[in-house]
Write an enzyme that holds these catalytic residues in place. Structure first.
Site, PDB file in Angstrom:
ATOM      1  N   ASP A  31     -40.108 -62.625 -37.859  1.00  0.00           N
ATOM      2  CA  ASP A  31     -40.255 -64.020 -37.415  1.00  0.00           C
ATOM      3  C   ASP A  31     -41.726 -64.254 -37.065  1.00  0.00           C
ATOM      4  O   ASP A  31     -42.384 -63.368 -36.517  1.00  0.00           O
ATOM      5  CB  ASP A  31     -39.379 -64.287 -36.181  1.00  0.00           C
ATOM      6  CG  ASP A  31     -39.061 -65.766 -36.014  1.00  0.00           C
ATOM      7  OD1 ASP A  31     -37.876 -66.138 -36.169  1.00  0.00           O
ATOM      8  OD2 ASP A  31     -39.991 -66.553 -35.729  1.00  0.00           O
ATOM      9  N   ASP A  51     -45.487 -63.547 -40.962  1.00  0.00           N
ATOM     10  CA  ASP A  51     -45.337 -64.859 -41.583  1.00  0.00           C
ATOM     11  C   ASP A  51     -45.145 -64.688 -43.094  1.00  0.00           C
ATOM     12  O   ASP A  51     -45.892 -63.932 -43.739  1.00  0.00           O
ATOM     13  CB  ASP A  51     -46.601 -65.684 -41.298  1.00  0.00           C
ATOM     14  CG  ASP A  51     -46.360 -67.153 -41.527  1.00  0.00           C
ATOM     15  OD1 ASP A  51     -46.528 -67.935 -40.581  1.00  0.00           O
ATOM     16  OD2 ASP A  51     -45.983 -67.527 -42.676  1.00  0.00           O
ATOM     17  N   PHE A  73     -33.350 -66.829 -43.267  1.00  0.00           N
ATOM     18  CA  PHE A  73     -33.147 -67.999 -42.404  1.00  0.00           C
ATOM     19  C   PHE A  73     -34.449 -68.751 -42.143  1.00  0.00           C
ATOM     20  O   PHE A  73     -34.420 -69.886 -41.701  1.00  0.00           O
ATOM     21  CB  PHE A  73     -32.575 -67.574 -41.044  1.00  0.00           C
ATOM     22  CG  PHE A  73     -31.213 -66.948 -41.102  1.00  0.00           C
ATOM     23  CD1 PHE A  73     -30.072 -67.730 -41.053  1.00  0.00           C
ATOM     24  CD2 PHE A  73     -31.069 -65.575 -41.211  1.00  0.00           C
ATOM     25  CE1 PHE A  73     -28.807 -67.156 -41.098  1.00  0.00           C
ATOM     26  CE2 PHE A  73     -29.810 -64.989 -41.256  1.00  0.00           C
ATOM     27  CZ  PHE A  73     -28.678 -65.780 -41.204  1.00  0.00           C
ATOM     28  N   TYR A 141     -36.408 -82.364 -46.777  1.00  0.00           N
ATOM     29  CA  TYR A 141     -35.739 -81.137 -46.333  1.00  0.00           C
ATOM     30  C   TYR A 141     -34.700 -80.701 -47.372  1.00  0.00           C
ATOM     31  O   TYR A 141     -34.722 -79.575 -47.889  1.00  0.00           O
ATOM     32  CB  TYR A 141     -35.082 -81.383 -44.965  1.00  0.00           C
ATOM     33  CG  TYR A 141     -34.127 -80.300 -44.536  1.00  0.00           C
ATOM     34  CD1 TYR A 141     -34.520 -78.957 -44.544  1.00  0.00           C
ATOM     35  CD2 TYR A 141     -32.826 -80.613 -44.128  1.00  0.00           C
ATOM     36  CE1 TYR A 141     -33.622 -77.961 -44.151  1.00  0.00           C
ATOM     37  CE2 TYR A 141     -31.943 -79.626 -43.731  1.00  0.00           C
ATOM     38  CZ  TYR A 141     -32.344 -78.301 -43.752  1.00  0.00           C
ATOM     39  OH  TYR A 141     -31.470 -77.317 -43.375  1.00  0.00           O
ATOM     40  N   GLY A 281     -33.730 -90.884 -43.354  1.00  0.00           N
ATOM     41  CA  GLY A 281     -33.295 -89.630 -43.996  1.00  0.00           C
ATOM     42  C   GLY A 281     -31.883 -89.197 -43.661  1.00  0.00           C
ATOM     43  O   GLY A 281     -31.404 -88.195 -44.192  1.00  0.00           O
ATOM     44  N   ASP A 282     -31.180 -89.915 -42.776  1.00  0.00           N
ATOM     45  CA  ASP A 282     -29.831 -89.511 -42.370  1.00  0.00           C
ATOM     46  C   ASP A 282     -28.754 -90.100 -43.287  1.00  0.00           C
ATOM     47  O   ASP A 282     -28.587 -91.325 -43.317  1.00  0.00           O
ATOM     48  CB  ASP A 282     -29.519 -90.030 -40.950  1.00  0.00           C
ATOM     49  CG  ASP A 282     -30.081 -89.149 -39.860  1.00  0.00           C
ATOM     50  OD1 ASP A 282     -30.424 -87.993 -40.144  1.00  0.00           O
ATOM     51  OD2 ASP A 282     -30.157 -89.629 -38.709  1.00  0.00           O
TER      52      ASP A 282
HETATM   53  N1  UDP Z   1     -28.726 -87.984 -33.528  1.00  0.00           N
HETATM   54  C1  UDP Z   1     -28.729 -88.998 -32.573  1.00  0.00           C
HETATM   55  N2  UDP Z   1     -29.502 -88.839 -31.463  1.00  0.00           N
HETATM   56  C2  UDP Z   1     -30.236 -87.721 -31.227  1.00  0.00           C
HETATM   57  C3  UDP Z   1     -30.199 -86.686 -32.194  1.00  0.00           C
HETATM   58  C4  UDP Z   1     -29.438 -86.851 -33.341  1.00  0.00           C
HETATM   59  O1  UDP Z   1     -28.089 -90.029 -32.755  1.00  0.00           O
HETATM   60  O2  UDP Z   1     -30.923 -87.641 -30.197  1.00  0.00           O
HETATM   61  C5  UDP Z   1     -27.890 -88.158 -34.728  1.00  0.00           C
HETATM   62  C6  UDP Z   1     -28.650 -88.102 -36.050  1.00  0.00           C
HETATM   63  O3  UDP Z   1     -29.263 -89.348 -36.315  1.00  0.00           O
HETATM   64  C7  UDP Z   1     -27.521 -87.732 -37.003  1.00  0.00           C
HETATM   65  C8  UDP Z   1     -26.633 -86.811 -36.163  1.00  0.00           C
HETATM   66  O4  UDP Z   1     -26.972 -87.087 -34.802  1.00  0.00           O
HETATM   67  O5  UDP Z   1     -26.788 -88.894 -37.304  1.00  0.00           O
HETATM   68  C9  UDP Z   1     -26.862 -85.339 -36.415  1.00  0.00           C
HETATM   69  O6  UDP Z   1     -28.272 -85.119 -36.332  1.00  0.00           O
HETATM   70  P1  UDP Z   1     -28.873 -83.685 -36.086  1.00  0.00           P
HETATM   71  O7  UDP Z   1     -30.371 -83.848 -35.986  1.00  0.00           O
HETATM   72  O8  UDP Z   1     -28.181 -83.004 -34.956  1.00  0.00           O
HETATM   73  O9  UDP Z   1     -28.497 -82.857 -37.397  1.00  0.00           O
HETATM   74  P2  UDP Z   1     -28.745 -83.184 -38.958  1.00  0.00           P
HETATM   75  O10 UDP Z   1     -27.484 -83.889 -39.417  1.00  0.00           O
HETATM   76  O11 UDP Z   1     -29.989 -83.988 -39.098  1.00  0.00           O
HETATM   77  O12 UDP Z   1     -28.870 -81.821 -39.574  1.00  0.00           O
END
Ligand code: UDP
Length: 326
Positions: A31, A51, A73, A141, A281-282
């Protein structure tokens, strides 16, 4: 087996190292400690600070240790950061991974388990999502992880590499000793618990106009111990399933608001929150089919009820309210 675990001081890498040691394997824990914590690495592992961008250093690791297999990981994993800094993701998740594969080829190490992600699918057409679903990632990502999956297929074709890809949905929960502690915490459950603890006065729920029952995103939360089991099973049966990809999830989705409500019930505390605009991005919904993992590897989730996930994360968080000492 002697297993090189990259990212072994990170959240999932450290818990998986703990599980591998318990099953009698030896762990060489690598790590760079940029995001990971030295004290998260199990004491029985051999720790190397290094690294994957440094090819001569990787060469030294493979020369100094007899390595039978690699669990990879290490990498960048935050969707929001990937949207701001794509180059960091291609460097860490693609170029560094290639450095690692090249060292494996030079040293005749041919077993590789790769941490991939549900973000490789993008917005799904069907849920639960099967492994052969169309891949159309909507953030750098997911794109960087998908590129590396494709690279793995080339190494298999041209060098005989045996690999298994494990696509996680939302990793959560803790073992008794190891939990989630990012330096800049952006994940939902840790932020909910930080708010319950009073470390944060209020949290934001990103997006309330998604096409979901309550308008907030839906995610499939999977306990880090169940993820670790999937890695161990994949490695131990790699001769039967080389080149395969497996989802690791539960097939059940919970909305962000349902997670807040469950955490309030489990912790007995209020989680003040407000509804905010969407986070770039979500995807709206990510829920896994896990039929393939069960059928081919005999995996069963043992710890992944939302209750146990939040309870274990809460127990760990109360033990380490400010995270790992380092
Ligand atoms: N999320 C949220 N508030 C926060 C952190 C995350 O509403 O403070 C939401 C985020 O927008 C997504 C979900 O929780 O809809 C899961 O996000 P997280 O970052 O935990 O994991 P990811 O799905 O990005 O891997």
């Amino acid at each position: 087996m002697n297993i090189l675990v990259t990212g072994a001081a990170g959240y999932i890498g450290s818990v998986c190292s703990e599980v591998l040691l318990k099953r009698g394997h030896q762990v060489i824990a690598l790590d760079n400690l940029q995001e990971g914590h030295r004290s998260a690495v199990p004491p029985a592992a051999t720790f190397i600070q290094g690294d994957l961008a440094d090819r001569p250093q990787i060469e030294k690791v493979f020369s100094a240790h007899k390595i039978d297999a690699v669990m990879h990981f290490a990498g960048e994993a935050l969707v929001a950061k990937s949207v701001r800094e794509p180059s960091t993701f291609y460097a860490a998740n693609v170029a560094c991974g290639v450095n690692l594969l090249d060292a494996m080829v030079r040293h005749g190490v041919d077993k590789f388990i790769f941490s991939s992600t549900a973000a490789t699918y993008g917005e799904p057409d069907t849920v639960p999502i099967p492994e052969d679903h169309r891949k159309a990632p909507i953030n750098p990502y997911g794109k960087s992880k998908l590129r590396f999956e494709e690279i793995l297929a080339d190494y298999r074709a041209y060098t005989g590499l045996k690999y298994v890809t494990v696509r996680y949905f939302n990793a959560a929960g803790a073992s008794a000793d190891r939990g989630e502690n990012h330096r800049m915490e952006t994940h939902l459950i840790p932020r909910v618990l930080d708010t319950a603890l009073g470390n944060l006065p209020e949290m934001e729920i990103f997006g309330f106009d998604y096409p979901t029952p309550d308008g907030t995103c839906v995610r499939d939360f999977i306990h880090v111990l169940d993820i670790s089991d999937s890695h161990v099973l994949a490695l131990e049966q790699i001769e039967r399933v080389p080149g395969e990809a497996f989802n690791v999830g539960t097939t059940s989705g919970y909305s962000n608001l349902q997670v807040v409500q469950a955490a309030e019930r489990i912790t007995g505390r209020k989680v003040p929150h407000r509804l905010s605009p969407r986070r770039p991005g979500d995807p709206a919904i990510l829920v896994a089919s896990n039929e393939k993992l069960k059928r081919l590897l005999g995996w069963e989730p043992k710890h992944s009820s939302l209750e146990e996930i939040i309870q274990s994360a809460w127990d760990w968080r109360k033990r380490y309210p400010h995270g790992y000492p380092d």
